[in-house]
Design a protein around this motif. Structure first.
Motif, PDB file in Angstrom:
ATOM      1  N   LEU A   1      63.590  53.427  35.685  1.00 26.25           N
ATOM      2  CA  LEU A   1      62.774  52.331  35.163  1.00 26.25           C
ATOM      3  C   LEU A   1      61.603  52.028  36.089  1.00 26.25           C
ATOM      4  N   PHE A   2      61.859  52.059  37.370  1.00 25.49           N
ATOM      5  CA  PHE A   2      60.824  51.758  38.349  1.00 25.49           C
ATOM      6  C   PHE A   2      59.693  52.787  38.267  1.00 25.49           C
ATOM      7  N   VAL A   3      60.049  54.063  38.226  1.00 25.18           N
ATOM      8  CA  VAL A   3      59.038  55.121  38.140  1.00 25.18           C
ATOM      9  C   VAL A   3      58.224  54.979  36.854  1.00 25.18           C
ATOM     10  N   THR A   4      58.920  54.741  35.746  1.00 25.45           N
ATOM     11  CA  THR A   4      58.244  54.611  34.450  1.00 25.45           C
ATOM     12  C   THR A   4      57.296  53.424  34.427  1.00 25.45           C
ATOM     13  N   ALA A   5      57.746  52.283  34.939  1.00 22.92           N
ATOM     14  CA  ALA A   5      56.918  51.075  34.910  1.00 22.92           C
ATOM     15  C   ALA A   5      55.646  51.243  35.735  1.00 22.92           C
ATOM     16  N   LEU A   6      55.774  51.826  36.907  1.00 25.12           N
ATOM     17  CA  LEU A   6      54.599  52.008  37.755  1.00 25.12           C
ATOM     18  C   LEU A   6      53.631  53.013  37.133  1.00 25.12           C
ATOM     19  N   LYS A   7      54.176  54.087  36.582  1.00 24.44           N
ATOM     20  CA  LYS A   7      53.315  55.127  36.005  1.00 24.44           C
ATOM     21  C   LYS A   7      52.576  54.607  34.776  1.00 24.44           C
ATOM     22  N   GLU A   8      53.294  53.976  33.845  1.00 28.03           N
ATOM     23  CA  GLU A   8      52.681  53.552  32.587  1.00 28.03           C
ATOM     24  C   GLU A   8      51.696  52.396  32.767  1.00 28.03           C
ATOM     25  N   ASN A   9      51.900  51.596  33.822  1.00 28.04           N
ATOM     26  CA  ASN A   9      51.000  50.460  34.049  1.00 28.04           C
ATOM     27  C   ASN A   9      49.997  50.727  35.165  1.00 28.04           C
ATOM     28  N   ARG A  10      49.983  51.991  35.627  1.00 28.58           N
ATOM     29  CA  ARG A  10      49.043  52.411  36.669  1.00 28.58           C
ATOM     30  C   ARG A  10      49.110  51.488  37.881  1.00 28.58           C
ATOM     31  N   LEU A  11      50.331  51.254  38.331  1.00 30.61           N
ATOM     32  CA  LEU A  11      50.566  50.387  39.473  1.00 30.61           C
ATOM     33  C   LEU A  11      50.954  51.204  40.691  1.00 30.61           C
ATOM     34  N   SER A  12      50.715  50.648  41.845  1.00 23.65           N
ATOM     35  CA  SER A  12      51.242  51.218  43.091  1.00 23.65           C
ATOM     36  C   SER A  12      52.076  50.157  43.789  1.00 23.65           C
ATOM     37  N   SER A  13      53.015  50.598  44.577  1.00 19.29           N
ATOM     38  CA  SER A  13      53.921  49.660  45.256  1.00 19.29           C
ATOM     39  C   SER A  13      53.157  48.660  46.122  1.00 19.29           C
ATOM     40  N   LYS A  14      52.066  49.088  46.712  1.00 19.68           N
ATOM     41  CA  LYS A  14      51.329  48.225  47.632  1.00 19.68           C
ATOM     42  C   LYS A  14      50.757  46.987  46.952  1.00 19.68           C
ATOM     43  N   GLY A  15      50.471  47.082  45.666  1.00 19.03           N
ATOM     44  CA  GLY A  15      49.843  45.961  44.986  1.00 19.03           C
ATOM     45  C   GLY A  15      50.804  45.005  44.319  1.00 19.03           C
ATOM     46  N   ILE A  16      52.119  45.249  44.440  1.00 24.49           N
ATOM     47  CA  ILE A  16      53.117  44.398  43.790  1.00 24.49           C
ATOM     48  C   ILE A  16      53.604  43.351  44.791  1.00 24.49           C
ATOM     49  N   GLN A  17      53.519  42.098  44.399  1.00 21.81           N
ATOM     50  CA  GLN A  17      53.840  41.013  45.325  1.00 21.81           C
ATOM     51  C   GLN A  17      55.325  40.932  45.639  1.00 21.81           C
ATOM     52  N   THR A  18      56.152  40.907  44.597  1.00 15.49           N
ATOM     53  CA  THR A  18      57.601  40.761  44.798  1.00 15.49           C
ATOM     54  C   THR A  18      58.370  41.552  43.751  1.00 15.49           C
ATOM     55  N   LEU A  19      59.581  41.896  44.101  1.00 15.36           N
ATOM     56  CA  LEU A  19      60.567  42.441  43.172  1.00 15.36           C
ATOM     57  C   LEU A  19      61.762  41.499  43.202  1.00 15.36           C
ATOM     58  N   SER A  20      62.033  40.832  42.082  1.00 18.12           N
ATOM     59  CA  SER A  20      63.140  39.880  42.004  1.00 18.12           C
ATOM     60  C   SER A  20      64.317  40.512  41.265  1.00 18.12           C
ATOM     61  N   LEU A  21      65.509  39.948  41.456  1.00 15.66           N
ATOM     62  CA  LEU A  21      66.727  40.541  40.903  1.00 15.66           C
ATOM     63  C   LEU A  21      67.631  39.471  40.324  1.00 15.66           C
ATOM     64  N   THR A  22      68.059  39.692  39.084  1.00 20.96           N
ATOM     65  CA  THR A  22      69.115  38.891  38.480  1.00 20.96           C
ATOM     66  C   THR A  22      70.146  39.844  37.911  1.00 20.96           C
ATOM     67  N   ASN A  23      71.403  39.429  37.884  1.00 20.72           N
ATOM     68  CA  ASN A  23      72.453  40.411  37.622  1.00 20.72           C
ATOM     69  C   ASN A  23      73.675  39.806  36.952  1.00 20.72           C
ATOM     70  N   GLN A  24      74.451  40.697  36.292  1.00 25.44           N
ATOM     71  CA  GLN A  24      75.758  40.319  35.786  1.00 25.44           C
ATOM     72  C   GLN A  24      76.614  39.834  36.958  1.00 25.44           C
TER      73      GLN A  24
END
Length: 476
Positions: free
Chosen positions: A58-81
């Motif tokens: 999912l991470f690879v797909t999201a970055l590729k399809e939205n033309r994003l790079s890790s450096k420009g993403i502010q945060t990665l948040s997590l919610t879980n079962q």
């Protein structure tokens, strides 16, 4: 612009979602389902490696399809079962058993033994929960008892025991961070909600070493980095939805209708409420506050519809009719939704599911309606109990989750509860909650909401509930 981009990972019972958020608006959602494993009746497992593989994809797909790079993403948040527990070897990074899912009842005998020894009051006082196979503690003890190789590693520093958030954080940080937050820790039966820490008496009771458990951090703390992206904002999914729905005042109630159903009532600092029918749990803990909630757990919600669709009739073929005009079935058919036993407020793990009242005139549509009715009947029983226990009157409830899109059912829920029912046009309140936790509660763009009001004088659904509740009491 990319500098205003956040990612939210929502790892649920049925699958994993990754949401791309820009300028406070969810612009894209990516999904991957994972296998539900049923080795025996009442046993439910997930493959932790499959879930981790889905996260990477999912991470690879999201970055590729939205033309994003890790450096420009502010945060990665997590919610879980919640409650689902994983045990792995820190040296090899490999799970020593599949994830044992919150739905799994295999540790029932352990729970019954502890209750027989009189340990229920100790556990309830310290955790606000019940001794029940739903929670992680007895699952861990079952694994310790059944697998000597796991027991041998306990306390050596090589073993890791954690809920799904701890597993994913450990994988994302390549083993650098082994941590959880209090909203997840408090669901294990190992966490003392008064001291806000792992409890030595509970660790001994469930045969767990403190060395095997993750560090507990505030929900808005930094949990390391994934490919350079700060991991910040970690909350269990039900509590995250409470936060996302902005249920911050005492008496606010949210209902999440997912695979199961979690009903949470905000009670602020009131952590000493105890009643065997309803749980008291930690809602969230950040740098500003620690707040608590009452909770009613319904084991089978969307899961009941999934079962119906796979075993009796394709739900899609008749669901449109039920959604368009959910007229209460004139058939006196009732569904006992105990596919995995009954949760709050009945708490009967031995109870089994059944249809009652079928005749030659009963159709598949009648059966589906009985299943749908049972979902709102369970909610009614929990809300009534919450009002009794808290001595508060609940004027309205917020509802989210996939089943909340059934407008006719939500209208019946409002009449049954005799309360205003507020349903958002989006399903992502768990993701919104953890994102707000990460970003300091900045405004998040939502679409809108549908409000349902009770219909005065409509007694059909209320009379059916009384008969259904009588049946549940008779079979409990």
């Amino acid at each position: 612009m990319q500098q205003h981009t956040q990612l939210v990972l929502d790892q649920s019972t049925s699958g994993t979602k990754l949401l791309v958020v820009q300028e406070g608006k969810i612009i894209k959602r990516y999904d991957r389902k994972h296998e539900q494993i049923y080795p025996q009746i009442g046993w439910v497992e997930h493959d932790p490696l499959e879930i981790w593989g889905n996260v990477e994809e999912l991470f690879v797909t999201a970055l590729k399809e939205n033309r994003l790079s890790s450096k420009g993403i502010q945060t990665l948040s997590l919610t879980n079962q919640r409650e689902t527990v994983i045990i792995w070897d820190k040296t090899t990074g490999m799970p020593l058993y599949n994830a044992m899912v919150w739905q799994c009842n295999r540790s029932t005998a352990i729970c019954e033994s502890l209750i027989g020894e009189g340990k229920e009051s100790l556990v309830s006082e310290k955790t606000g929960l019940r001794i029940d196979p739903y929670f992680s503690g007895s699952k861990i003890k079952w694994l310790m008892d059944e697998y000597p190789e796991i027991k041998e590693k306990s306390g050596t520093g090589e073993l890791a025991i954690g809920t799904m958030d701890a597993w994913l954080i450990w994988k994302m940080t390549e083993g650098e961070v082994f941590a959880t937050d209090a909203s997840n820790a408090c669901r294990t039966l190992l966490y003392n909600i008064h001291e806000n820490d792992w409890d030595e008496d509970l660790l001994e009771l469930f045969d767990v070493s403190r060395k095997d458990l993750p560090e507990i951090r505030n929900a808005n703390a930094l949990f390391g980095k994934y490919q350079g992206i700060p991991i910040q904002g970690v909350l269990a999914d039900s509590q995250a939805a409470l936060y996302g729905e902005d249920c911050i005042n005492c008496g606010d109630v949210k209902i999440t209708m997912g695979t199961g159903c979690s009903i949470l009532m905000q009670v602020k600092e009131k952590k000493n409420i105890r009643d065997p029918r309803i749980l008291t749990t930690l809602a969230w803990q950040d740098t500003q506050e620690t707040t608590y909630a009452l909770e009613g757990i319904i084991r089978s919600c969307g899961d009941a519809l999934n079962w119906f669709g796979s075993q009796i009739a394709k739900v899609e073929e008749i669901a449109y009719q039920c959604n368009k005009c959910f007229d209460i079935s004139q058939e006196e058919v009732y569904f006992i939704p105990a596919l995995l036993g009954m949760g709050a407020p009945y708490w009967n793990n031995q109870m089994t599911a059944s249809f009652l009242g079928m005749k030659r005139t009963t159709t598949q549509t009648d059966l589906l309606k009985a299943v749908l009715e049972s979902l709102i009947f369970q909610i009614k029983s929990v809300i009534d109990t919450m009002e009794e226990v808290s001595q508060l009157t609940i004027p309205q409830v917020f509802v989210d989750g996939g089943i909340s899109k059934n407008k006719a059912l939500m209208a019946q829920l409002a009449t049954l509860l005799n309360k205003k029912v507020i349903v958002s046009d989006i399903e992502e309140y768990s993701a919104i909650g953890t994102l707000r936790m990460a970003t300091g509660n900045i405004p998040i763009t939502t679409v809108g909401e549908q409000v349902y009001f009770p219909i005065n004088g409509d007694t059909i659904i209320k009379n059916k509930y009384k008969k259904w509740n009588d049946l549940i009491q008779r079979f409990s």
